[in-house]
Each structure stands twice: as structure tokens, then as C-alpha cells.
Scaffold this motif. Structure first.
Motif, PDB file in Angstrom:
ATOM      1  N   TRP A 164      10.796  29.100 -30.117  1.00 33.18           N
ATOM      2  CA  TRP A 164      10.259  28.125 -31.173  1.00 33.18           C
ATOM      3  C   TRP A 164      11.385  27.935 -32.149  1.00 33.18           C
TER       4      TRP A 164
ATOM      5  N   GLU B  29       6.469  35.088 -41.374  1.00 30.72           N
ATOM      6  CA  GLU B  29       7.802  35.065 -40.721  1.00 30.72           C
ATOM      7  C   GLU B  29       8.657  36.110 -41.550  1.00 30.72           C
TER       8      GLU B  29
ATOM      9  N   SER C 298      11.009  26.994 -39.927  1.00 34.30           N
ATOM     10  CA  SER C 298      10.802  25.451 -39.838  1.00 34.30           C
ATOM     11  C   SER C 298      10.910  24.818 -40.963  1.00 34.30           C
TER      12      SER C 298
ATOM     13  N   LEU D 233       5.788  21.652 -31.128  1.00 31.05           N
ATOM     14  CA  LEU D 233       5.821  21.381 -32.524  1.00 31.05           C
ATOM     15  C   LEU D 233       7.430  21.476 -32.927  1.00 31.05           C
ATOM     16  N   THR D 234       8.048  22.325 -32.048  1.00 26.74           N
ATOM     17  CA  THR D 234       9.497  22.541 -32.251  1.00 26.74           C
ATOM     18  C   THR D 234      10.211  21.210 -31.710  1.00 26.74           C
TER      19      THR D 234
ATOM     20  N   ASP E 229      -0.111  33.696 -34.436  1.00 24.15           N
ATOM     21  CA  ASP E 229      -0.505  32.584 -34.489  1.00 24.15           C
ATOM     22  C   ASP E 229       0.421  31.611 -35.497  1.00 24.15           C
ATOM     23  N   GLN E 230       0.215  30.343 -35.890  1.00 22.28           N
ATOM     24  CA  GLN E 230       1.142  29.493 -36.599  1.00 22.28           C
ATOM     25  C   GLN E 230       1.227  30.068 -38.093  1.00 22.28           C
TER      26      GLN E 230
ATOM     27  N   VAL F 246       4.098  32.901 -26.560  1.00 19.91           N
ATOM     28  CA  VAL F 246       4.501  31.694 -27.533  1.00 19.91           C
ATOM     29  C   VAL F 246       3.839  30.468 -26.817  1.00 19.91           C
ATOM     30  N   GLN F 247       2.684  30.130 -27.389  1.00 17.28           N
ATOM     31  CA  GLN F 247       2.009  29.034 -26.719  1.00 17.28           C
ATOM     32  C   GLN F 247       2.689  27.655 -26.881  1.00 17.28           C
TER      33      GLN F 247
ATOM     34  N   HIS G 196      10.046  25.608 -21.282  1.00 13.75           N
ATOM     35  CA  HIS G 196       8.543  26.297 -21.955  1.00 13.75           C
ATOM     36  C   HIS G 196       7.803  26.227 -20.481  1.00 13.75           C
TER      37      HIS G 196
ATOM     38  N   GLN H 139       1.876  24.706 -27.377  1.00 14.02           N
ATOM     39  CA  GLN H 139       1.901  23.887 -28.660  1.00 14.02           C
ATOM     40  C   GLN H 139       2.990  24.278 -29.829  1.00 14.02           C
ATOM     41  N   TRP H 140       3.497  25.494 -29.744  1.00 13.53           N
ATOM     42  CA  TRP H 140       4.553  25.892 -30.873  1.00 13.53           C
ATOM     43  C   TRP H 140       5.719  25.191 -30.066  1.00 13.53           C
TER      44      TRP H 140
END
Length: 228
Positions: free
Chosen positions: A143, A82, A147, A183-184, A77-78, A176-177, A169, A179-180
Motif C-alpha cells: 500500500w 501509522e 498517503s 486505494l493506492t 484497518d484503514q 493487506v486487503q 495484489h 481495497q487498500w
């Protein structure tokens, strides 16, 4: 790092290079086979293809099991932590491979980097933090890592805005959904990149498909054309 990369040598005089990183638990030879299946090296006989192998390391997400990985993954998840040291170490390894190609007589704008999933994350990071403006980035099912460190970490930013980037994608990716990926897309566009393309593939999971690999081939042909 690990065992030497799998490679496809140029079949005529080499004037360009592509370095492509595999995903979690995989090996370079898998992507070498995929590129051969889609006859990508045949389309660009002047290009050398390099498929590095990640070192075997423990992965937190997979209950600490050792496997080929470019860095540790704590969660999907976001908000997951990392592995900054791991990402930066692999990014440095990729940068060293780029420098080897440059020493061998290939100019930076004739070197493309790319990867699948975590390999793509390393490729994006290495390309954006490189002192060189490269020939392109292939970002598949991936992704933008770390970031929050961008755009400050962008090196030679003025020239970098012309770096060609192809991000691909699948809309059914559960690892790696999508929405990731979006966002990238927002992050890369906000940094002002002018040659950025985002392609989404219907019903594609965390894998690749014919349409995507054809787009990859076209991107390489377009950005690493034959030169005399």
C-alpha cells in the motif's frame, strides 16, 4: 540497521541494481531464494540484486513481540495509526542504499526498488520522496504509506510521472486487503504517473504466485535492459 543485505552479484559487468525489501518477520534471504527460483537474475545478468534485512523491533500489532520489521504496525484497518517516524527512517535507509549504488557508478534510472507488504510500502515511499527518478518500483501485496502527505511530498514531480510502477495484489489477501491496494491505485493515478500498472491475481492470498513472479521478471527485463 541490522545484518548486511543478502546479495546476488551481476554475472557480467554490472549496469543496473534492484533493491528489494522483505515483509514483516521475514529476512532478505527468503526473497533472494524466490528470485533465484524464478531465474530472474539469469534473465538480467547485468543486474545486481540487494535484499536488505530489517532490524529486530517490537511490533504493537503482534502484542509487542520483537521481530524483523521496517516499522511498527498498530492495526490492519484503514484508520489505524501509522508509524511515521519508523516509515521515514526505513525510507531513509533505503535511500542510503540507493546512494551507495550511485556512488558505485550506477545511474539512478538504472536502480529499481521494490518490496513485499511493509517492504513494498517503504519502497514506494523512498521512490516517491527520492531526489532521483529511479528505474522502477515493484510494489507487491502492499500500500501507499502516509498517503495524506502526498502529492506534496513528491520530489522532482515533473520527471517522476514517468517512473515505472508495477503494483501486484492477490484478491484473497486477508492481511493487506485488496481495497487498500485499490486505494493506492487511485492515489498513484491521481498523482499523474504515466507508467503505472496494477495487476490483481485470482485466489492469491498474502503471498506470491507463479504468474506474479513472471510479471515481476518481465518488468525488470523491460525497465532495466542490457546496455553496452
Amino acid at each position: 540497521m541490522s545484518k548486511p543485505p543478502a546479495t546476488i552479484l551481476a554475472s557480467v559487468k554490472q549496469t543496473a541494481s534492484v533493491i528489494f525489501l522483505h515483509g514483516l518477520g521475514d529476512v532478505g534471504a527468503s526473497w533472494l531464494e524466490a528470485f533465484n527460483t524464478y531465474r530472474i537474475p539469469k534473465a538480467v545478468p547485468h543486474v545486481k540484486f540487494i535484499f536488505p534485512n530489517a532490524p529486530i523491533q517490537r511490533v504493537t500489532l503482534n502484542m509487542g513481540m520483537p521481530m524483523p520489521t521496517w516499522f511498527d504496525i498498530h492495526g490492519l484497518d484503514q484508520n489505524a495509526k501509522e508509524d511515521q517516524p519508523g516509515i521515514e527512517k526505513s525510507s531513509k535507509y533505503l535511500s542510503d542504499l540507493i546512494e551507495e549504488e550511485i556512488k558505485g557508478g550506477i545511474s539512478p534510472e538504472r536502480i529499481m526498488v521494490g518490496g513485499f507488504s511493509m517492504g513494498g510500502a517503504v519502497a514506494i515511499h523512498a521512490a516517491l520522496t527520492s531526489p532521483h527518478t529511479l528505474g522502477g518500483v515493484l510494489a507487491l501485496s502492499t500500500w501507499l504509506p502516509l498517503s495524506t502527505t502526498f502529492p506534496k511530498a513528491l520530489i522532482s514531480g515533473d520527471k517522476k510521472v514517468n517512473l515505472p510502477i508495477l503494483q501486484c495484489h492477490g484478491d484473497q489477501d486477508s492481511m493487506v486487503q485488496v481495497q487498500w491496494a485499490r486505494l493506492t491505485e487511485q492515489g498513484i493515478k491521481a498523482m499523474g504517473f504515466k507508467q503505472y500498472t496494477f495487476k490483481e491475481y485470482r485466489n492469491m492470498e498474502h503471498s506470491s504466485c507463479n504468474e506474479e513472479m513472471e510479471d515481476v521478471s518481465k518488468f525488470i527485463v523491460q525497465n532495466l535492459p542490457k546496455v553496452d
